[in-house]
Design a protein around this motif. Structure first.
Motif, mmCIF file in Angstrom:
data_model
loop_
_atom_site.group_PDB
_atom_site.id
_atom_site.type_symbol
_atom_site.label_atom_id
_atom_site.label_comp_id
_atom_site.label_asym_id
_atom_site.label_seq_id
_atom_site.Cartn_x
_atom_site.Cartn_y
_atom_site.Cartn_z
ATOM 1 N N SER A 87 17.922 -85.182 20.758
ATOM 2 C CA SER A 87 16.689 -84.779 20.082
ATOM 3 C C SER A 87 16.132 -85.979 19.339
ATOM 4 C CB SER A 87 16.962 -83.632 19.107
ATOM 5 O OG SER A 87 15.760 -83.110 18.589
ATOM 6 N N ARG A 88 14.834 -85.930 18.986
ATOM 7 C CA ARG A 88 14.238 -87.087 18.320
ATOM 8 C C ARG A 88 13.072 -86.692 17.429
ATOM 9 N NH1 ARG A 88 10.687 -91.236 21.715
ATOM 10 N NH2 ARG A 88 10.197 -91.824 19.577
ATOM 11 N N THR A 89 12.745 -87.612 16.528
ATOM 12 C CA THR A 89 11.499 -87.538 15.784
ATOM 13 C C THR A 89 10.650 -88.730 16.202
ATOM 14 O OG1 THR A 89 12.286 -88.859 13.908
ATOM 15 C CG2 THR A 89 12.678 -86.476 13.826
ATOM 16 N N PHE A 90 9.410 -88.756 15.700
ATOM 17 C CA PHE A 90 8.478 -89.796 16.118
ATOM 18 C C PHE A 90 7.979 -90.593 14.923
ATOM 19 C CE2 PHE A 90 8.495 -86.741 19.494
ATOM 20 C CZ PHE A 90 8.367 -87.494 20.652
ATOM 21 N N GLN A 91 7.539 -91.809 15.196
ATOM 22 C CA GLN A 91 6.993 -92.654 14.141
ATOM 23 C C GLN A 91 5.797 -91.980 13.478
ATOM 24 O OE1 GLN A 91 6.184 -96.627 15.488
ATOM 25 N NE2 GLN A 91 5.125 -97.215 13.611
ATOM 26 N N ASN A 175 19.913 -78.057 18.258
ATOM 27 C CA ASN A 175 21.370 -78.133 18.397
ATOM 28 C C ASN A 175 21.806 -79.383 19.168
ATOM 29 O OD1 ASN A 175 23.982 -77.168 17.946
ATOM 30 N ND2 ASN A 175 24.055 -76.133 19.919
ATOM 31 N N PRO A 176 21.369 -80.557 18.719
ATOM 32 C CA PRO A 176 21.684 -81.781 19.461
ATOM 33 C C PRO A 176 23.070 -82.324 19.156
ATOM 34 C CG PRO A 176 20.417 -82.325 17.522
ATOM 35 C CD PRO A 176 20.543 -80.819 17.538
ATOM 36 N N LYS A 177 23.506 -83.247 20.017
ATOM 37 C CA LYS A 177 24.705 -84.032 19.760
ATOM 38 C C LYS A 177 24.348 -85.371 19.139
ATOM 39 C CE LYS A 177 27.253 -82.048 23.675
ATOM 40 N NZ LYS A 177 26.151 -81.127 24.068
ATOM 41 N N ILE A 178 23.111 -85.810 19.363
ATOM 42 C CA ILE A 178 22.622 -87.051 18.788
ATOM 43 C C ILE A 178 21.143 -86.900 18.470
ATOM 44 C CG2 ILE A 178 22.218 -88.062 21.074
ATOM 45 C CD1 ILE A 178 22.874 -90.817 19.798
ATOM 46 N N ILE A 179 20.722 -87.412 17.328
ATOM 47 C CA ILE A 179 19.317 -87.403 16.935
ATOM 48 C C ILE A 179 18.826 -88.836 16.847
ATOM 49 C CG2 ILE A 179 17.705 -86.948 15.041
ATOM 50 C CD1 ILE A 179 19.065 -84.426 14.417
ATOM 51 N N PHE A 180 17.671 -89.094 17.454
ATOM 52 C CA PHE A 180 16.998 -90.378 17.331
ATOM 53 C C PHE A 180 15.886 -90.238 16.284
ATOM 54 C CE2 PHE A 180 17.790 -90.747 22.172
ATOM 55 C CZ PHE A 180 19.098 -91.152 21.956
ATOM 56 N N LEU A 181 15.929 -91.067 15.274
ATOM 57 C CA LEU A 181 14.926 -91.041 14.210
ATOM 58 C C LEU A 181 14.095 -92.322 14.300
ATOM 59 C CD1 LEU A 181 17.152 -89.828 11.216
ATOM 60 C CD2 LEU A 181 15.813 -88.436 12.819
ATOM 61 N N ASP A 182 12.796 -92.167 14.570
ATOM 62 C CA ASP A 182 11.912 -93.311 14.758
ATOM 63 C C ASP A 182 11.175 -93.607 13.452
ATOM 64 O OD1 ASP A 182 10.247 -95.298 15.658
ATOM 65 O OD2 ASP A 182 9.485 -94.201 17.388
ATOM 66 N N LEU A 209 27.284 -84.744 14.349
ATOM 67 C CA LEU A 209 26.436 -85.372 15.348
ATOM 68 C C LEU A 209 26.252 -86.851 15.035
ATOM 69 C CD1 LEU A 209 23.514 -85.673 13.761
ATOM 70 C CD2 LEU A 209 23.202 -83.338 14.505
ATOM 71 N N ALA A 210 25.770 -87.590 16.029
ATOM 72 C CA ALA A 210 25.474 -89.005 15.863
ATOM 73 C C ALA A 210 23.996 -89.174 15.536
ATOM 74 C CB ALA A 210 25.837 -89.773 17.124
ATOM 75 N N VAL A 211 23.681 -90.267 14.864
ATOM 76 C CA VAL A 211 22.302 -90.581 14.513
ATOM 77 C C VAL A 211 22.017 -92.022 14.923
ATOM 78 C CG1 VAL A 211 20.606 -90.827 12.661
ATOM 79 C CG2 VAL A 211 22.328 -89.002 12.541
ATOM 80 N N LEU A 212 20.913 -92.217 15.642
ATOM 81 C CA LEU A 212 20.422 -93.553 15.959
ATOM 82 C C LEU A 212 19.026 -93.658 15.391
ATOM 83 C CD1 LEU A 212 20.621 -96.293 17.479
ATOM 84 C CD2 LEU A 212 19.661 -95.120 19.478
ATOM 85 N N LEU A 213 18.804 -94.637 14.510
ATOM 86 C CA LEU A 213 17.489 -94.743 13.900
ATOM 87 C C LEU A 213 16.890 -96.123 14.059
ATOM 88 C CD1 LEU A 213 17.573 -95.207 10.064
ATOM 89 C CD2 LEU A 213 19.703 -94.940 11.300
ATOM 90 N N ILE A 214 15.569 -96.137 14.303
ATOM 91 C CA ILE A 214 14.762 -97.340 14.188
ATOM 92 C C ILE A 214 14.248 -97.376 12.757
ATOM 93 C CG2 ILE A 214 12.596 -98.454 14.850
ATOM 94 C CD1 ILE A 214 12.861 -97.192 17.598
ATOM 95 N N GLU A 215 14.402 -98.513 12.106
ATOM 96 C CA GLU A 215 13.934 -98.573 10.726
ATOM 97 C C GLU A 215 13.650 -100.010 10.313
ATOM 98 O OE1 GLU A 215 12.253 -97.759 7.788
ATOM 99 O OE2 GLU A 215 13.108 -95.892 8.594
ATOM 100 N N HIS A 216 12.562 -100.198 9.561
ATOM 101 C CA HIS A 216 12.211 -101.512 9.021
ATOM 102 C C HIS A 216 12.681 -101.684 7.584
ATOM 103 C CE1 HIS A 216 9.879 -103.113 12.353
ATOM 104 N NE2 HIS A 216 9.327 -101.920 12.503
#
Length: 264
Positions: A87-91, A175-182, A209-216
Motif C-alpha cells: 500500500s502507499r501514500t502520495f506526495q 491490511n498491507p505487509k509494507i507501506i510506501f510513504l511518499d 509491517l515494513a515501511v519504506l519512505l521517501i523523505e527530504h
C-alpha cells in the motif's frame, strides 16, 4: 532473524531515450523502517511508482513474499500489487475530499468485505453484516490513530497535517505487509513532523509491517530509519545504516557538498 519481504532486482525504467531508474536492486525485510533518499530528480518517485504497480519496469523484477512464497508483482498493475500486501501514500494528498474521514477509511476496507453483486443490489442480510464489520474496523482505526474528533468531518476541511494522518490510516486499512510513504512530512511544521514520526513507529510496531519512505527531512530520516538507500541520477549510490550513509563521501557530495544531516 527477519525474513526478506520485498526484493527488487536490477530494475530499470526508461522513458524514450531517458533512463530515470537504472539497474536498481534493494531488499526490504519484515518489520523494517527504511528510507529512500536522494537529490531532486534522482528517480525516487519513479521507483515508488514501479514498486506500487502504477508504472511498469522496462526491465528487472519486483517480488513480495505472500503466504510463504514470493510472487513477482512487477508489471502486474496496482490492483494486483495491493492484493499482495503493498500500500502507499502520495506526495500530493489523494483523499476523497468531499467524503468524511470515516468514509475514506471504509472505502479502503471495502476489498476485505466484498459481497456478491446480488447482495449489494438487494441489500441482503449479508450486505448489512459486511457494512457493520467495515464500520467497526474503521472505528478501531479511528480510535487507535486519534481521529475520533474528526471522524465525521469532510477530509478536505481538515488541517494539512491531519489530512496526512488520514491518508496513512487509509493506506493501513488495506491490511498491507509494507507501506510506501511518499514525502509524508512535506509541508509539515516541526510539531506535526514530530507527531508523524511517532505515528510511523506506531504503525510498524502495532501492525508488524515494513515501511519504506521517501523523505527530504533528514532529521526525520536519521531519527526514524534503520537502513537507508540513496539514489542519485537513477542509480543506488549507497546503502546502509544512517551513520554509514551520513559519513559516505559520495553521498555528501551528491547533497551539493553539504552535511547530509542538515540537508532538507
Amino acid at each position: 532473524m527477519a525474513e526478506k519481504l520485498l526484493t527488487v532486482r536490477n530494475v530499470t525504467r526508461q522513458f524514450g531515450g531517458l533512463t530515470a531508474v537504472n539497474d536498481v536492486s534493494m531488499t526490504i525485510y519484515d518489520n523494517e523502517l527504511v528510507a529512500l533518499i536522494g537529490p531532486n530528480g534522482a528517480g525516487k518517485t519513479t521507483l515508488f511508482n514501479m514498486l506500487s504497480g502504477l508504472l511498469p519496469a522496462t526491465s528487472g523484477t519486483i517480488a513480495i513474499r505472500h503466504d510463504g512464497r514470493f510472487y513477482k508483482v512487477s508489471g502486474k498493475g496496482a490492483t494486483s500489487v495491493a492484493q499482495h500486501g503493498i500500500s502507499r501514500t502520495f506526495q500530493n494528498i489523494r483523499l476523497f475530499g468531499d467524503m468524511t474521514v470515516r468514509e475514506n477509511i471504509m472505502a479502503a476496507l471495502n476489498n476485505q468485505f466484498k459481497e456478491n453483486f446480488w447482495s449489494t443490489i438487494f441489500h441482503t442480510p449479508g450486505y448489512y453484516r459486511a457494512e457493520r464489520k467495515m464500520n467497526d474496523e474503521a472505528q478501531k482505526l479511528i480510535d487507535r490513530y486519534h481521529l475520533t474528533a474528526v471522524a465525521d468531518s469532510p477530509a478536505n476541511k481538515l488541517p494539512y497535517g491531519m489530512q496526512r494522518r488520514v491518508e496513512i490510516v487509509r493506506a493501513l486499512a488495506t491490511n498491507p505487509k509494507i507501506i510506501f510513504l511518499d514525502e509524508p512530512a512535506a509541508g509539515m511544521n516541526p510539531e506535526e513532523t514530530a507527531e508523524l514520526t511517532k505515528m510511523i513507529r506506531q504503525l510498524r510496531d502495532e501492525n508488524n509491517l515494513a515501511v519504506l519512505l521517501i523523505e527530504h527531512d533528514m532529521s526525520l530520516v536519521m531519527s526514524l530509519a534503520e537502513r537507508i538507500y540513496v539514489l542519485d541520477q537513477g542509480e543506488v549510490l549507497a546503502s546502509g545504516t544512517p551513520k554509514e550513509v551520513s559519513q559516505n563521501p559520495a553521498v555528501v557530495k551528491a547533497y551539493l557538498g553539504g552535511d547530509i544531516n542538515a540537508a532538507g
